[in-house]
Write a protein that holds these residues in place. Structure first.
Motif, PDB file in Angstrom:
ATOM      1  N   ALA A 372       0.381  -0.995   0.365  1.00 37.10           N
ATOM      2  CA  ALA A 372       0.095  -0.032  -0.298  1.00 37.10           C
ATOM      3  C   ALA A 372       0.660   1.436   0.027  1.00 37.10           C
ATOM      4  N   CYS A 373       2.053   0.820   0.778  1.00 35.82           N
ATOM      5  CA  CYS A 373       3.075   2.384   0.825  1.00 35.82           C
ATOM      6  C   CYS A 373       3.490   2.346  -1.026  1.00 35.82           C
ATOM      7  N   LYS A 374       3.829   1.732  -1.023  1.00 34.58           N
ATOM      8  CA  LYS A 374       4.130   1.572  -2.668  1.00 34.58           C
ATOM      9  C   LYS A 374       3.708   2.294  -3.531  1.00 34.58           C
ATOM     10  N   TRP A 375       2.320   1.491  -3.346  1.00 31.90           N
ATOM     11  CA  TRP A 375       1.302   2.629  -4.697  1.00 31.90           C
ATOM     12  C   TRP A 375       0.544   3.580  -4.054  1.00 31.90           C
ATOM     13  N   ARG A 377      -0.440   7.484  -2.943  1.00 30.92           N
ATOM     14  CA  ARG A 377       0.211   8.985  -3.069  1.00 30.92           C
ATOM     15  C   ARG A 377       0.375   9.938  -2.293  1.00 30.92           C
ATOM     16  N   GLY A 378       0.974   8.930  -1.107  1.00 31.22           N
ATOM     17  CA  GLY A 378       1.533   9.729   0.201  1.00 31.22           C
ATOM     18  C   GLY A 378       0.428   9.955   1.706  1.00 31.22           C
ATOM     19  N   GLN A 379      -1.019   8.643   0.879  1.00 26.02           N
ATOM     20  CA  GLN A 379      -1.763   8.958   2.439  1.00 26.02           C
ATOM     21  C   GLN A 379      -1.898   6.898   2.844  1.00 26.02           C
ATOM     22  N   VAL A 380      -1.912   6.193   3.400  1.00 23.48           N
ATOM     23  CA  VAL A 380      -1.996   5.149   4.119  1.00 23.48           C
ATOM     24  C   VAL A 380      -3.262   5.183   4.539  1.00 23.48           C
ATOM     25  N   ASP A 381      -4.495   4.711   5.283  1.00 28.75           N
ATOM     26  CA  ASP A 381      -4.729   4.329   6.525  1.00 28.75           C
ATOM     27  C   ASP A 381      -4.979   3.170   7.078  1.00 28.75           C
ATOM     28  N   VAL A 382      -4.811   2.559   8.466  1.00 29.39           N
ATOM     29  CA  VAL A 382      -5.421   1.584   8.679  1.00 29.39           C
ATOM     30  C   VAL A 382      -5.650   1.393   9.806  1.00 29.39           C
ATOM     31  N   SER A 383      -6.777   0.117  10.181  1.00 28.24           N
ATOM     32  CA  SER A 383      -7.623   0.266  11.248  1.00 28.24           C
ATOM     33  C   SER A 383      -8.074  -1.001  11.437  1.00 28.24           C
ATOM     34  N   LEU A 384      -8.174  -1.341  12.605  1.00 33.51           N
ATOM     35  CA  LEU A 384      -8.141  -2.365  12.889  1.00 33.51           C
ATOM     36  C   LEU A 384      -9.419  -2.337  13.955  1.00 33.51           C
ATOM     37  N   ARG A 398      -7.921  -3.468   7.806  1.00 30.47           N
ATOM     38  CA  ARG A 398      -8.428  -2.331   6.901  1.00 30.47           C
ATOM     39  C   ARG A 398      -7.535  -1.526   6.466  1.00 30.47           C
ATOM     40  N   ILE A 399      -7.053  -1.537   5.696  1.00 31.19           N
ATOM     41  CA  ILE A 399      -5.730  -0.871   4.756  1.00 31.19           C
ATOM     42  C   ILE A 399      -6.262  -0.798   3.328  1.00 31.19           C
ATOM     43  N   GLU A 400      -6.015   0.351   3.717  1.00 31.02           N
ATOM     44  CA  GLU A 400      -6.561   2.154   2.803  1.00 31.02           C
ATOM     45  C   GLU A 400      -5.279   3.167   1.693  1.00 31.02           C
ATOM     46  N   ASP A 401      -5.294   2.925   0.839  1.00 29.46           N
ATOM     47  CA  ASP A 401      -4.570   3.752   0.289  1.00 29.46           C
ATOM     48  C   ASP A 401      -5.324   5.184  -0.843  1.00 29.46           C
ATOM     49  N   ASN A 402      -4.138   6.177  -1.658  1.00 30.96           N
ATOM     50  CA  ASN A 402      -4.687   7.014  -2.446  1.00 30.96           C
ATOM     51  C   ASN A 402      -3.930   6.638  -3.082  1.00 30.96           C
ATOM     52  N   GLY A 403      -4.243   5.521  -4.288  1.00 32.31           N
ATOM     53  CA  GLY A 403      -3.089   4.991  -5.175  1.00 32.31           C
ATOM     54  C   GLY A 403      -3.407   4.527  -6.256  1.00 32.31           C
ATOM     55  N   PRO A 404      -3.576   4.257  -7.403  1.00 31.47           N
ATOM     56  CA  PRO A 404      -4.082   3.850  -8.617  1.00 31.47           C
ATOM     57  C   PRO A 404      -4.973   3.024  -8.178  1.00 31.47           C
ATOM     58  N   GLY A 405      -4.992   1.566  -7.439  1.00 36.54           N
ATOM     59  CA  GLY A 405      -5.741   0.957  -6.961  1.00 36.54           C
ATOM     60  C   GLY A 405      -6.408  -0.478  -8.356  1.00 36.54           C
ATOM     61  N   LEU A 406      -6.953  -0.949  -7.813  1.00 30.53           N
ATOM     62  CA  LEU A 406      -6.912  -2.119  -9.265  1.00 30.53           C
ATOM     63  C   LEU A 406      -8.463  -2.338  -9.799  1.00 30.53           C
ATOM     64  N   ARG A 450     -12.760  -1.228  -3.691  1.00 31.05           N
ATOM     65  CA  ARG A 450     -11.879   0.216  -3.791  1.00 31.05           C
ATOM     66  C   ARG A 450     -12.124   1.280  -2.990  1.00 31.05           C
ATOM     67  N   SER A 451     -10.795   1.700  -2.766  1.00 30.08           N
ATOM     68  CA  SER A 451     -10.966   2.492  -1.522  1.00 30.08           C
ATOM     69  C   SER A 451     -11.991   3.828  -1.148  1.00 30.08           C
ATOM     70  N   ALA A 452     -12.663   4.289  -0.716  1.00 26.58           N
ATOM     71  CA  ALA A 452     -12.861   5.541  -0.436  1.00 26.58           C
ATOM     72  C   ALA A 452     -11.771   6.985  -0.657  1.00 26.58           C
ATOM     73  N   LEU A 453     -10.673   6.840  -0.207  1.00 30.31           N
ATOM     74  CA  LEU A 453      -9.710   7.375  -0.839  1.00 30.31           C
ATOM     75  C   LEU A 453      -9.134   8.060  -2.664  1.00 30.31           C
ATOM     76  N   GLY A 454      -9.353   6.299  -3.184  1.00 27.09           N
ATOM     77  CA  GLY A 454      -9.359   6.558  -4.121  1.00 27.09           C
ATOM     78  C   GLY A 454      -8.545   4.936  -4.979  1.00 27.09           C
ATOM     79  N   GLY A 455      -7.534   4.754  -4.081  1.00 28.66           N
ATOM     80  CA  GLY A 455      -6.658   3.735  -4.103  1.00 28.66           C
ATOM     81  C   GLY A 455      -7.167   1.959  -4.416  1.00 28.66           C
ATOM     82  N   LEU A 456      -6.907   0.962  -3.202  1.00 28.69           N
ATOM     83  CA  LEU A 456      -7.354   0.270  -2.870  1.00 28.69           C
ATOM     84  C   LEU A 456      -7.777   0.135  -1.669  1.00 28.69           C
ATOM     85  N   LEU A 457      -8.912  -0.893  -1.699  1.00 28.81           N
ATOM     86  CA  LEU A 457      -9.169  -0.845  -0.320  1.00 28.81           C
ATOM     87  C   LEU A 457      -8.946  -2.638   0.258  1.00 28.81           C
ATOM     88  N   VAL A 458      -8.290  -2.876   0.717  1.00 28.98           N
ATOM     89  CA  VAL A 458      -7.647  -4.679   1.078  1.00 28.98           C
ATOM     90  C   VAL A 458      -8.752  -4.790   2.850  1.00 28.98           C
TER      91      VAL A 458
END
Length: 476
Positions: A372-375, A377-384, A398-406, A450-458
């Motif tokens: 998530a950090c690699k892909w 664009r500067g923001q990664v949120d982690v929750s448990l 839940r791990i989500e980022d604001n990258g290009p996603g899939l 799809r993450s609410a940040l625009g990238g990928l949500l795992v």
């Protein structure tokens, strides 16, 4: 499902076990309560009927006594019009009392009557007399009062007279109604006490089952290796059978693991020999043998790794503080990827732990968080958080980022066994094989959205264990 504070949401499973739908204690209670209601209602009606019959019989006997008394007085007086013919019961002197006596001649004309009958026209009884010259029935006077009437035919000389004595049946019905009300009040109180007693009995009777359930849960949580304690004779065989099943299952798993390991190690040498021989030869056959032996070597290594993972996850008693691990990983990734803001949402106290090896959780979460950090664009949120579903208590990471996603198609591909997205879609850089392998071993699940940040949500779901220091709810 979890609530906004990260705590598992309330569910019917959080209720006392004797209130849960489908529990033995609840079934016993409702069955007992149902039969109590039926039995007490039937008892109330039976007692009321018996009381009513008793009062009616007593009234009939009283009227018979008065008829015999009037008969004796009439025969003694010799004249049915004699004013001395009377009864000592004062109710026959009170108007509208419902207690009357009348003497009629053979043609039905009134010859004599009680003071209470003055001004009242009482209908006569219909029907035939019995062998003793008697008959009885129920009539109503002019005021609507129901009467129990006993009539007797008396012969005096060449004349026949009919003596009728009536008693107030409405009073009897009123007494029966009062008795019915009081009876159901008393039986209701008795039923309430019996219901309370049935609850107490059910709870105490089901305590051994609750202890057995807690013992099985301890085994499932990895706190013990077998069920311990003394149980009643009815469920002691069940505890022993569960222990035997656990021992048998452990033996089967150990034998299967050993067989896989032995097979893999046994194949290594022949594969190495084939690879070496192929390496000394030239031609299509040698190339084919080299390629196939390389595939075989890879498969052997893969199954050896799976056996190793299975061995690690089968260790009883393994649990790890997921909140602490994720917090540590977030700090580490923030230092490695200095251009990325890694934010970890601190979990609430008392959140269940991960039921498994700490290193495995670090490997899964670390791999996902690093990608998530690699892909991003500067923001990664982690929750448990924690949740309950068909598989029981689980942790949700839940791990989500604001990258290009899939894309949806790429997300489906990457979750297939043996598929790497970096091979199918160049440049993605996500290698999830080890994560998928560990997730499968632990019986968890991995979803890509799809993450609410625009990238990928795992979303990673893994089995949960009770946190250290959190006591088990009472089994009572």
């Amino acid at each position: 499902m979890s609530n906004e504070t990260g705590q598992p949401a309330a569910s019917p499973d959080n209720a006392p076990h004797w209130l849960r739908k489908g529990s033995i204690a609840a079934s016993l209670f409702w069955l007992t309560a149902g039969w109590l209601v039926i039995a007490l209602v039937a008892t109330g009606f039976l007692l009321t009927d018996l009381y009513s019959r008793t009062l009616d019989t007593t009234l009939s006997q009283t009227l018979d006594f008065h008829v015999e008394s009037l008969t004796g007085i009439l025969l003694e007086a010799g004249d049915p019009r004699d004013p001395g013919i009377t009864l000592a019961d004062p109710r026959f002197d009170r108007p509208r009392s419902g207690w009357y006596w009348i003497i009629r001649d053979g043609s039905g004309r009134l010859v004599n009557l009680s003071t209470s009958v003055v001004g009242i026209d009482l209908p006569g009884l219909s029907g035939n007399l019995d062998a003793l010259g008697r008959r009885t029935g129920v009539l109503s006077d002019a005021f609507g009062t129901q009467l129990r009437v006993v009539e007797r035919s008396v012969s005096m000389g060449d004349q026949t007279y009919r003596i009728e004595v009536a008693g107030n049946l409405t009073e009897i019905l009123g007494l029966v109604g009062d008795f019915r009300g009081q009876t159901f009040i008393v039986l209701g109180a008795v039923g309430a006490m019996l219901a309370i007693m049935s609850v107490i009995v059910a709870r105490f009777a089901m305590r051994p089952v609750g202890r057995l359930s807690a013992a099985i849960e301890s085994v499932r949580e990895g706190e013990t290796t077998e069920i311990t304690g003394r149980y009643p004779t009815e469920i002691a065989p069940l505890a022993e059978e569960v222990n035997e099943l656990l021992r048998s299952n452990a033996q089967i798993i150990e034998r299967a693991r050993n067989q896989v390991g032995n097979l893999a190690h046994g194949l290594k040498t022949p594969i190495a020999v084939l690879r070496n021989e192929a390496g000394t030869q030239n031609g299509a056959l040698a190339d084919a043998v080299a390629a196939e032996t390389e595939k075989m070597s890879t498969m052997v290594s893969t199954y050896l790794e799976r056996a190793r993972l299975a061995a690690r996850t089968s260790v009883v008693g393994k649990k790890a503080d997921a909140g602490m691990i994720l917090s540590r990983l977030a700090r580490v990734m923030g230092k490695i990827h200095r251009d990325v803001d890694v934010h970890f949402e601190q979990s609430e106290a008392g959140l269940p732990w991960f039921r498994g090896d700490e290193a495995d959780l670090e490997e899964m979460a670390g791999n996902l968080l690093d990608n998530a950090c690699k892909w991003s664009r500067g923001q990664v949120d982690v929750s448990l958080s924690g949740e309950r579903n068909a598989k029981g208590s689980q942790l949700l990471i839940r791990i989500e980022d604001n990258g290009p996603g899939l894309t949806d198609d790429d997300a489906r591909k990457v979750l297939r066994r043996g598929v790497r997205l970096d091979e199918k879609t160049p440049g993605s850089g996500l290698g999830l094989d080890i994560v998928k392998e560990l997730v499968d071993v632990y019986g968890g699940s991995l979803e890509l959205k799809r993450s609410a940040l625009g990238g990928l949500l795992v979303e990673l779901r893994l089995p949960a264990a009770r946190a250290v220091g959190i006591g088990r709810p009472s089994a009572a």
